[in-house]
Design an enzyme around this catalytic site. Structure first.
Site: not given
Ligand code: IVH
Length: 666
Positions: A114, A116, A118, A137, A172, A224, A312, A406, A409, A424, A429
């Protein structure tokens, strides 16, 4: 003298504590241990006690509770939620196959491979088919009760088709790459700290004490695993996945049943290449013994089951050169530094620029102009400069400094206390007008075809427009004087501008560019108000009474409308006939928890008008009608409810108070 020192210390403590607060509460990435944090707060409180006149409302000492108090309730998991061991290459997976097959001699055995995902683990408990508890968890044994937040997740069923006595599932929670990119863009724009990756963004969003903020973040979930079940048995993991899908859970269908190392190798090669095409980020793959009895027999170490392993992916990091740092100004005056890089190919596309977000980040990563740097794509989409390679410095590199005035301006640049952004603050501006106009006409705003940034720049430089209202009084001759604008394109553009006058009101509300009010919020507001004026003039409490609208957003709307130029803009847009009407824009949300239900609202509610109640019901997919019948699911009664209430009692229809109704939305 001593007083001056103390004042300085107060200011710096406040800034430091606020930074830690953001890291802790919003980014989910604490920067110091709790005891050190407490020490800082105590030092500040002592100083404030010495100078009571210095106690200001937004001092960190004045906010409710300390760190611990603001945490969620803890819950024990019914079974320990284990983590996974890691494999980084094919040999290690080959070892895993050997280890897992060995005890079972020649028995039939296969594996499920499957993605994984993130994000962060959530455990969801259903009793008699109804979601009762959603938890993080935590340490695997004890997590946090985040039920209200979990319920805002799009696509997560609140009730299941089959009402088993108890079912605990694991999945997840994540933020899609697209939402992650949009969220960070918005945070950049408003000067808030950005999230490093979708996982931090998901964790930070789920662990919000205000579930309305979680709802705005649009998290998703993929389930899952079955952690615990009563009233059902499964032979294989694949059966579990199928059952979960049948019950209405979002389940990733892209898994593969494999049994040889060759098949495993193929799947890895395929997804290593294709991972960028997925809407969510994956950091690898998970290989699981399919036969549950075998998995059980293999047991677990203290941390991880022996019958499953994570593979991984190597991180795709590429070296390039930081050629320059450019500053751009956004529509709220925030200065954003951008890295200009020697173009290189990273994760499937050529990268030549990367946002550096703010001066703090450049300082923390010690990035210098001319440095060799390592870049990657955060969340697989957004280019990010990860670190410099100081060992490659030649001495020619330059330290970057934010401009003091800036660039557009010439007014001084400030860094407001507690903010990471430099701004700014000149509200007139030229950069602000330009960026607001570009946003107003863009696809995410009024979506005026043929009016891209280049045309906007020309309109500004020819002094043909100053604010979005002026677009609607442009003449044919005006446009013909622009570069690369023939008769035909002018006619098309005029038609597109005219057409935008009748855009739905929520689109105008988005296009106004009120900080924090994006398309989703605008759609929600459209469901509760009859026109744009009533949104802009609504008291903050009226706005925050809406489930999806948080305090920050309400305050932002208020502040926006307090500025005179914005009021003038609204009047101008009205005068030229741009649609301001929101009535009839009842838009369905993603969470249809009331679908199939019919409500009757009667009597006077305490916190909401009757119209708001109806909008809420509709937003969640329910129907609001006026008369009570056998088909009515619930009758919501307020003060002085009369005959409808009696009828509900006669017909045995459940009656809800306003408060009970509102808890159904938690
Ligand atoms: S199985 C005992 N499957 O990865 C079974 N985990 O590094 C444990 N994860 O804590 C987990 N996608 O948060 C499993 N398809 C998947 C997963 C997955 C993401 C996460 C999970 C776990 C972490 C371990």
């Amino acid at each position: 003298m001593a007083k001056k020192e103390d004042m300085k210390r107060i200011a710096s403590l406040r800034q430091e504590i606020e930074k830690h607060n953001i890291a802790y509460y919003e980014l989910d990435a604490p920067t110091i241990p709790d005891d050190q944090y407490d020490k800082l707060v105590r030092e500040l409180a002592d100083l404030e006690a010495k100078y009571p006149e210095q106690v200001v409302e937004n001092s960190p000492t004045q906010k409710v509770g300390g760190r611990a108090d603001r945490k969620f309730q803890t819950v024990s998991h019914i079974r320990q939620l284990l983590s996974l061991g890691n494999a980084f290459n094919l040999e290690e997976l080959q070892d895993f196959l050997r280890r897992t097959k060995q005890p079972f001699a020649d028995a039939e055995m296969d594996y499920i491979f499957e993605h994984k995902i993130d994000g962060l683990t959530v455990a969801l408990t259903y009793e008699n088919g109804v979601l009762q508890l959603g938890a993080t968890r935590g340490d695997g044994l004890v997590g946090e009760n985040v039920t209200a937040n979990i319920k805002t997740i799009k696509g997560l069923p609140l009730t299941l088709k089959e009402a088993l006595p108890k079912l605990v599932v694991r999945g997840e929670a994540y933020m899609s790459k697209a939402h992650f990119a949009a969220l960070n863009e918005q945070r950049d724009e408003t000067g808030e700290a950005v999230f490093a990756n979708p996982r931090n963004a998901a964790a930070g969003s789920l662990r919000q004490l205000d579930a309305a903020i979680t709802a705005e973040r649009e998290l998703e979930v993929l389930i899952y695993d079955i952690v615990y079940v009563e009233g059902k048995t499964f032979i294989t993991h694949e059966e579990e996945l199928t059952y979960l899908r049948e019950q209405g859970f979002p389940v990733n269908p892209l898994y593969k049943k494999v049994s040889t190392i060759e098949e495993i190798d193929d799947f890895i090669r395929y997804w290593q290449e294709q991972r960028h095409s997925l809407p969510f980020e994956i950091d690898g793959l998970v290989l699981k013994v399919n036969q549950l009895a075998m998995r059980e027999a293999l047991g677990a170490t203290a941390k991880a089951p022996r019958g499953a392993i994570a593979y991984k992916f190597p991180a795709e990091e590429v070296e390039t050169k930081l050629l320059d740092i450019e500053i751009s100004l956004g529509r709220t005056g925030v200065l954003t530094p951008t890295a200009i890089l020697t173009p290189v190919l990273v994760a499937g596309s050529v990268i030549s620029r990367a946002s550096l977000h703010n001066a703090d980040l450049i300082r923390e990563r010690d990035l210098r102009i001319g440095d060799a740097v390592v870049i990657r794509k955060a969340g697989d989409v957004i280019p990010e400069v990860v670190r410099a390679l100081p060992e490659k410095r030649t001495g020619e590199e330059r330290v970057f400094a934010m401009p003091e005035v800036c660039p557009e301006c010439g007014m001084p640049i400030v860094q407001p206390e507690g903010e990471v952004a430099h701004r700014c603050i000149n509200s007139s501006c030229p950069s602000r007008y330009r960026e607001r106009l570009i946003y107003f006409v863009s696809a995410g705003g009024m979506d005026i075809e043929g009016l891209g940034p280049q045309v906007v720049l020309q309109l500004l430089s020819h002094h043909l427009v100053a604010d979005p209202g002026d677009l609607y009084t442009l003449k044919r001759e005006d446009l013909l004087s622009l570069e690369r604008m023939g008769e035909k394109s002018v006619d098309n553009l005029l038609r597109a501008i005219e057409k935008s006058k009748s855009n739905p009101g929520y689109q105008l509300l988005t296009a106004l560019g009120i900080p924090l009010v994006g398309e989703k919020a605008a759609k929600v507001l459209a469901g509760f108000f009859s026109d744009i004026d009533s949104v802009l003039t609504a008291p903050v409490e009226r706005l925050t009474a809406i489930h999806e609208i948080g305090g920050k957003m309400a305050a932002s709307i208020h502040q926006w409308y307090e500025m005179e130029e914005n009021r003038i803009l609204i009047e101008k847009l009205k005068a030229v006939g741009v649609n301001m009407d929101l009535s009839g824009e009842l838009l369905l949300g993603d969470d249809l928890r009331f679908s199939g239900m019919t409500f009757v609202v009667t009597g006077t509610m305490e916190t909401k008008t009757r119209e708001e109640m109806k909008s809420l019901i509709a937003y969640y997919g329910g129907k609001a009608t006026d008369s009570v019948s056998k088909k009515t699911t619930y009758v919501v009664v307020g003060e002085n409810a009369g005959s409808k209430r009696d009828k509900a009692i006669a017909l045995n229809i459940p009656i809800l108070s306003e408060a009970e109704f509102l808890t159904m939305l938690e």
